[in-house]
Design an enzyme around this catalytic site. Structure first.
Site, short mmCIF file in Angstrom:
data_model
loop_
_atom_site.label_atom_id
_atom_site.label_comp_id
_atom_site.label_asym_id
_atom_site.label_seq_id
_atom_site.Cartn_x
_atom_site.Cartn_y
_atom_site.Cartn_z
N CYS A 1 0.85 -1.20 0.00
CA CYS A 1 0.00 0.00 0.00
C CYS A 1 0.89 1.25 0.00
O CYS A 1 1.84 1.33 0.79
CB CYS A 1 -0.90 -0.01 1.23
SG CYS A 1 -1.88 1.52 1.33
N GLU B 1 3.19 -6.14 8.29
CA GLU B 1 3.53 -4.74 8.02
C GLU B 1 4.68 -4.28 8.92
O GLU B 1 5.60 -3.59 8.48
CB GLU B 1 2.30 -3.84 8.23
CG GLU B 1 2.63 -2.38 7.93
CD GLU B 1 1.55 -1.40 8.38
OE1 GLU B 1 0.36 -1.75 8.31
OE2 GLU B 1 1.92 -0.30 8.80
#
Ligand code: SF4
Length: 313
Positions: free
Chosen positions: A101, A131
């Site tokens: 992202c 992440e």
């Protein structure tokens, strides 16, 4: 608002721009390289149904880049990867399509820059989340330091070398309120710490938490559609409980039992950023069949975020 059996739909809910882009990347790669094996490193987004759907189209999901044969095509998940994974992908001559992202990528750029400068960083995030692993893996300077804390209590384990050259970053899918509290504690301990005005929590996480907090105040129960390993979905459940409402995280309507909704007049529904809208539609249909004929949208969605596709797709 009536006392008849009502479904309250939190707005906004469900897919964010980063998740839509990641799934679209995999679909475009499948389309472009028909007949070839397509690998995805880790679940492209943390949702069981999305992963099963892509597997049915032939995608091979792996947890370690070493499982991918030399010269293959791979998509990196929306959560991002460490520098070490990029190096190993190069060594294996993989054709990489990166679905990280762009909001996560922005945090990566910040960490890489501070690493080059040798300045230290405190990261607020959950140990072991992909992440977080990817973001920590951007910091390569052995003379600096990057320290992971989940909450203010963890700060007692942190040994900073130079508190005047200290920064903070956060995971993008944390609880807004808890993270603000944690940042306040960090600032008390390190008054000269540098960081953004607010946390790095993304627009989608913030908007969904704010929407569920509002709807939880008027609902008898909140159902969060999302998978158990979805960080932002778990936070939605916690925010609803924090607002004083009973709440459950369910993958789909089949996880629901009659005793959960027994006696509940107002059932609120939201979806994590990785939950497809068709799962919410299925849940609504299930509840309509249980007598919840009244449907109200609570909140407005004005999200216009859109991310570009990577080159070559
Ligand atoms: S939840 Fe936020 S950071 Fe994660 S993919 Fe969606 S927009 Fe990006």
């Amino acid at each position: 608002m009536s006392d008849t059996k009502t479904i309250l739909l939190a707005n906004p809910r469900g897919f964010c721009a980063g998740v839509s882009r990641a799934i679209e990347i995999v679909n475009r790669v499948l389309n472009k390289y028909q007949g070839q094996k397509i690998y995805v490193l880790h679940e492209v987004v943390h949702n069981k149904h999305v992963v099963m759907d892509l597997m049915s189209k032939g995608v091979i999901f792996v947890e370690d880049i070493n499982e991918i044969p030399q010269g293959s095509i791979v998509v990196f998940s929306a959560h991002g990867v460490s520098d070490d994974v990029l190096v190993r992908a190069k060594e294996r001559s993989l054709a990489v399509f990166d679905a990280t992202c762009p909001i996560v990528e922005k945090v990566h750029r910040k960490v890489r820059k501070l690493s080059e400068l040798g300045e230290e960083i405190i990261m607020i995030g959950h140990k072991g989340h992909q992440e977080v692993e990817g973001t920590l893996g951007q910091y390569l300077n052995p003379n600096g330091g990057m320290y992971l804390v989940t909450n203010a209590q963890d700060l007692s384990h942190v040994q900073v070398k130079d508190p005047n050259k200290l920064h903070f970053v956060t995971q993008t899918t944390l609880s807004v309120d808890e993270t603000k509290q944690c940042i306040d504690e960090i600032k008390k301990l390190y008054p000269n710490i540098h960081g953004p005005k607010g946390p790095d929590i993304c627009y989608a996480t913030q908007n969904r938490q704010s929407a569920v907090k509002n709807v939880a105040k008027i609902a008898d129960i909140v159902l969060v559609v999302g998978s158990k390993n979805s960080s932002n979905s778990n936070r939605l459940k916690e925010v609803a409980i924090g607002a004083g409402c009973e709440a459950y995280l369910i993958d789909d309507y089949q996880d629901l039992s009659d005793d959960i909704i027994e006696g509940k007049n107002k059932i609120a529904i939201t979806g994590g950023a990785s939950a497809p809208e068709y799962l919410i539609d299925d849940l609504i249909e299930y509840l309509i069949n249980k007598g919840y004929k009244n449907i109200e949208e609570i909140g407005t969605s004005s999200e216009k975020q859109n991310f570009l596709m990577p080159k070559g797709l």
